[in-house]
Design an enzyme around this catalytic site. Structure first.
Site, short mmCIF file in Angstrom:
data_model
loop_
_atom_site.label_atom_id
_atom_site.label_comp_id
_atom_site.label_asym_id
_atom_site.label_seq_id
_atom_site.Cartn_x
_atom_site.Cartn_y
_atom_site.Cartn_z
N ILE A 1 -34.31 -7.38 -38.55
CA ILE A 1 -34.89 -7.95 -37.30
C ILE A 1 -34.32 -9.36 -38.00
O ILE A 1 -33.41 -10.02 -36.90
CB ILE A 1 -36.11 -7.52 -37.08
CG1 ILE A 1 -36.08 -6.62 -36.93
CG2 ILE A 1 -36.47 -8.25 -35.52
CD1 ILE A 1 -35.51 -5.87 -35.62
N ARG B 1 -32.92 -17.17 -34.86
CA ARG B 1 -33.81 -17.10 -33.39
C ARG B 1 -32.80 -17.21 -32.03
O ARG B 1 -33.43 -17.81 -31.13
CB ARG B 1 -34.85 -17.09 -33.65
CG ARG B 1 -35.72 -16.62 -34.15
CD ARG B 1 -37.36 -16.60 -34.20
NE ARG B 1 -37.56 -15.93 -33.75
CZ ARG B 1 -38.57 -15.95 -33.26
NH1 ARG B 1 -40.08 -16.41 -33.89
NH2 ARG B 1 -39.90 -15.05 -32.19
N PRO B 2 -31.47 -17.59 -31.80
CA PRO B 2 -30.67 -17.92 -31.11
C PRO B 2 -31.10 -16.95 -29.26
O PRO B 2 -31.78 -16.54 -29.25
CB PRO B 2 -29.49 -17.47 -30.75
CG PRO B 2 -29.27 -16.74 -31.81
CD PRO B 2 -30.48 -16.44 -32.98
N ILE B 3 -30.02 -18.14 -28.13
CA ILE B 3 -31.57 -16.89 -26.13
C ILE B 3 -29.56 -16.62 -25.95
O ILE B 3 -30.37 -16.65 -24.77
CB ILE B 3 -32.48 -18.24 -26.24
CG1 ILE B 3 -31.24 -19.24 -26.04
CG2 ILE B 3 -33.54 -18.27 -26.95
CD1 ILE B 3 -32.03 -20.31 -24.28
N ASP B 4 -29.16 -16.98 -26.90
CA ASP B 4 -27.98 -16.38 -25.93
C ASP B 4 -27.90 -14.62 -24.99
O ASP B 4 -27.36 -14.71 -24.08
CB ASP B 4 -26.43 -15.87 -27.35
CG ASP B 4 -26.69 -15.01 -28.58
OD1 ASP B 4 -27.85 -14.93 -28.58
OD2 ASP B 4 -26.33 -13.71 -28.06
N GLN B 5 -28.34 -14.24 -25.22
CA GLN B 5 -28.79 -12.99 -24.38
C GLN B 5 -29.42 -13.23 -23.43
O GLN B 5 -29.17 -12.69 -22.37
CB GLN B 5 -29.39 -11.37 -25.02
CG GLN B 5 -28.29 -10.83 -26.58
CD GLN B 5 -27.29 -10.84 -25.76
OE1 GLN B 5 -26.88 -9.74 -25.42
NE2 GLN B 5 -26.53 -11.30 -27.01
N CYS C 1 -36.50 -21.30 -36.39
CA CYS C 1 -37.77 -21.30 -36.91
C CYS C 1 -38.01 -20.95 -37.88
O CYS C 1 -36.47 -20.41 -38.97
CB CYS C 1 -39.61 -20.85 -35.93
SG CYS C 1 -38.82 -18.87 -36.71
N ASP D 1 -43.14 -7.31 -37.06
CA ASP D 1 -44.09 -8.22 -37.83
C ASP D 1 -45.49 -7.66 -38.48
O ASP D 1 -46.09 -8.19 -38.57
CB ASP D 1 -45.40 -8.30 -36.12
CG ASP D 1 -44.04 -9.39 -35.46
OD1 ASP D 1 -44.32 -9.40 -34.10
OD2 ASP D 1 -42.90 -10.05 -35.61
N ARG E 1 -51.78 -19.49 -34.67
CA ARG E 1 -51.15 -19.59 -33.49
C ARG E 1 -51.20 -18.40 -32.85
O ARG E 1 -51.07 -17.49 -32.49
CB ARG E 1 -49.33 -20.03 -33.95
CG ARG E 1 -49.13 -20.87 -34.70
CD ARG E 1 -47.39 -21.26 -34.54
NE ARG E 1 -47.52 -20.73 -33.20
CZ ARG E 1 -46.10 -20.53 -33.15
NH1 ARG E 1 -45.09 -21.22 -34.36
NH2 ARG E 1 -44.87 -20.69 -32.74
N LYS F 1 -51.20 -11.20 -28.17
CA LYS F 1 -50.81 -12.78 -27.88
C LYS F 1 -48.99 -12.48 -27.73
O LYS F 1 -48.77 -12.96 -26.53
CB LYS F 1 -49.77 -13.19 -29.41
CG LYS F 1 -48.76 -14.21 -29.28
CD LYS F 1 -48.99 -14.96 -31.20
CE LYS F 1 -48.06 -14.05 -31.80
NZ LYS F 1 -46.92 -14.55 -31.39
N ASN F 2 -48.31 -11.35 -27.76
CA ASN F 2 -47.08 -11.60 -26.87
C ASN F 2 -47.09 -10.82 -25.71
O ASN F 2 -46.37 -10.59 -25.40
CB ASN F 2 -45.74 -10.46 -28.26
CG ASN F 2 -45.85 -11.56 -29.28
OD1 ASN F 2 -46.33 -12.24 -29.71
ND2 ASN F 2 -45.22 -10.65 -30.77
N ARG G 1 -41.03 -21.02 -29.51
CA ARG G 1 -40.51 -20.99 -28.80
C ARG G 1 -40.38 -20.06 -27.46
O ARG G 1 -39.64 -20.00 -27.19
CB ARG G 1 -39.10 -20.23 -29.93
CG ARG G 1 -39.54 -19.03 -30.76
CD ARG G 1 -39.28 -18.85 -31.26
NE ARG G 1 -37.58 -18.21 -31.12
CZ ARG G 1 -36.65 -18.46 -30.94
NH1 ARG G 1 -36.99 -19.19 -31.06
NH2 ARG G 1 -36.24 -17.65 -30.06
#
Ligand code: EPZ
Length: 421
Positions: free
Chosen positions: A330, A125-129, A120, A308, A400, A22-23, A96
């Site tokens: 994490i 789980r920000p996306i600043d990077q 979530c 995971d 999912r 999936k990933n 996301r």
């Protein structure tokens, strides 16, 4: 909402095939935006999240579809020049990873408008990077009404040193860099096999990427890319989940297509717990021990123990012959399976990012509720071992990220079925 009913007891035997990852599928599908034409992706798992990514691509004007019948694990994405580079809130909020279209859109179309992925269940789980990386390549970023707007006449190569290791952050910026002018160097990158797989696909499309899988990735921008035909690598987390199913049920299972070098940290811990694991004709066989030994685990970025797999290993430790300490480094809220495991008789104490698991003689079946993807898998694993009947609700979380897990487990002898709501 569907439920999954498991009756504990049978030791799983036989062999089972792992689906595509999936990933890896999610960033690779997003990368189709980087080239005009029709790309074909094989061994794509039939998952809700993959369906969402296909919807996001179609919303933009691509022709993205999953083929049917015997070709059901093949997806095709047709991209022509007329793309609306926007990913709407109603889709991004359900997954996301939709944010992975940001890099390809800015690189190819010079602009993107993507809904900010909210948090979530497992964390903020920000996306600043991701945004830091795009800015370093010359994108102008604005945040308006919950949307990220990114613009760039033409991205230029640059150096990005990620403040922390981020899997999709590394993937997003790598995809943006492939069409930038000049050289980009990404430092402090994530090293997951899925990142190597994405780079493999991009290079097949004509990109010039070196170092994927290490912490420094170098990308020399090219003028254009061509569509691709690629078979996705096996899902190491599903493979790990199936190995734990064999271990917790006291079974002997061959997990076909599992790649040993993608699961070293997990295999090491399962061996420490007493399992006998051997590489065997294109997969890995696990023979469970009579009794499970307790092991301590700390989740870290790849090649460390994957977050995971934390919930799945915790369930195995619930029936170990001693105490295990599991630290989740994490995500800040990835112990939601603990309350449900308590309902089955597990003895787990949470102290901040650490869970102290005292092995118990037995778990008892109970009605439990899935809260997130990997938690839902762990509750099913617990049900394989528990005495009596376990009823897992809210299995949409499971769907999912796992392709018909209950069928795979049933083929190994588990007493498990899905009840359509
Ligand atoms: C990917 O998520 C995976 N998803 C996750 O798998 C996996 O758990 C995670 O990597 C860690 O391995 C996909 O690949 C689609 P991160 P991602 O960015 O990329 C923080 C599953 O079960 N962070 O590596 O979103 C973040 O909050 C899913 O299949 C920032 O602070 O994870 C987290 O604490 C769940 N700012 C840590 O870094 C950023 O800009 C690692 O997140 C980005 C991340």
């Amino acid at each position: 909402m569907d439920k999954i009913i498991v009756k504990g007891g049978p030791a799983l035997q036989g062999e089972v095939k792992v689906s595509g990852a999936k990933n890896a599928a999610l960033p690779i599908l997003a990368s189709s935006l980087l080239a005009d034409g029709v790309s074909t992706y094989r061994n794509v798992p039939d998952l809700v999240d993959v369906g969402t990514m296909l919807k996001v691509l179609n919303t933009m004007g691509c022709e993205a579809e999953r083929l049917t019948g015997r070709q059901k694990n093949v997806c095709q994405v047709g991209v022509n020049g007329h793309i609306t580079p926007e990913a709407p809130y109603d889709l991004v909020k359900t997954m996301r990873a939709s944010v992975l279209v940001l890099g390809p859109l800015v690189a190819r179309y010079g602009r993107a408008r993507v809904s900010m992925p909210g948090g979530c269940a497992i964390g903020a789980r920000p996306i600043d990077q991701h945004l830091k990386g795009l800015k370093a390549l010359g994108a102008e970023i604005t945040l308006t009404e919950g949307y990220v707007e990114a613009r760039a006449k033409h991205l230029k190569g640059g150096t990005v040193n990620f403040d922390l290791i981020t899997v999709t952050g590394t993937e997003n910026v790598m995809m943006a860099a492939v069409l930038a002018k000049g050289r980009t160097v990404l430092e402090n990158c994530a090293r997951e096999p899925e990142i190597e797989e994405l780079a493999r696909v991009l290079n097949k499309m004509g990109a010039k990427i070196e170092g994927a899988g290490t912490s420094v990735i170098t990308i020399d921008g090219v003028d254009s890319l061509r569509p691709v035909d690629h078979a996705i690598l096996p899902d190491r987390i599903e493979a790990g989940t199936l190995l734990v199913a064999a271990a917790i049920s006291g079974g002997d299972v061959l997990v076909k297509h599992a790649v040993p070098e993608h699961l070293e940290a997990v295999v090491m811990k399962l061996r420490e717990a007493g399992c006998v694991i051997t590489a065997e004709n294109g997969g890995m066989r696990l023979k469970a021990p009579k009794g499970i030994h307790p092991v301590d685990v700390t989740t870290t970025e790849h090649p460390g123990f994957p977050t995971d797999m934390q919930a799945q290993l915790m369930v195995l430790m619930c029936v170990a012959s001693g105490t295990s300490v599991i630290s989740e480094n994490i995500f800040e809220n990835r112990f939601m399976h603990v309350a449900e495991l308590h309902r089955m008789g597990a003895d787990i104490t949470i102290q901040g990012p650490t869970a102290v698991v005292k092995g118990v003689k037995k778990l008892s079946g109970a009605p439990v509720m899935a809260t997130d993807l990997r938690a839902s898998a762990s509750l099913i694993l617990a049900g394989l071992r528990a005495e009596g009947r376990t009823e897992v609700s809210r299995v949409y979380h499971l769907d999912r990220g796992y392709e018909r897990l209950e069928r795979k487990l049933r083929s190994l002898g588990a007493d498990i079925r899905r009840v359509k709501a």
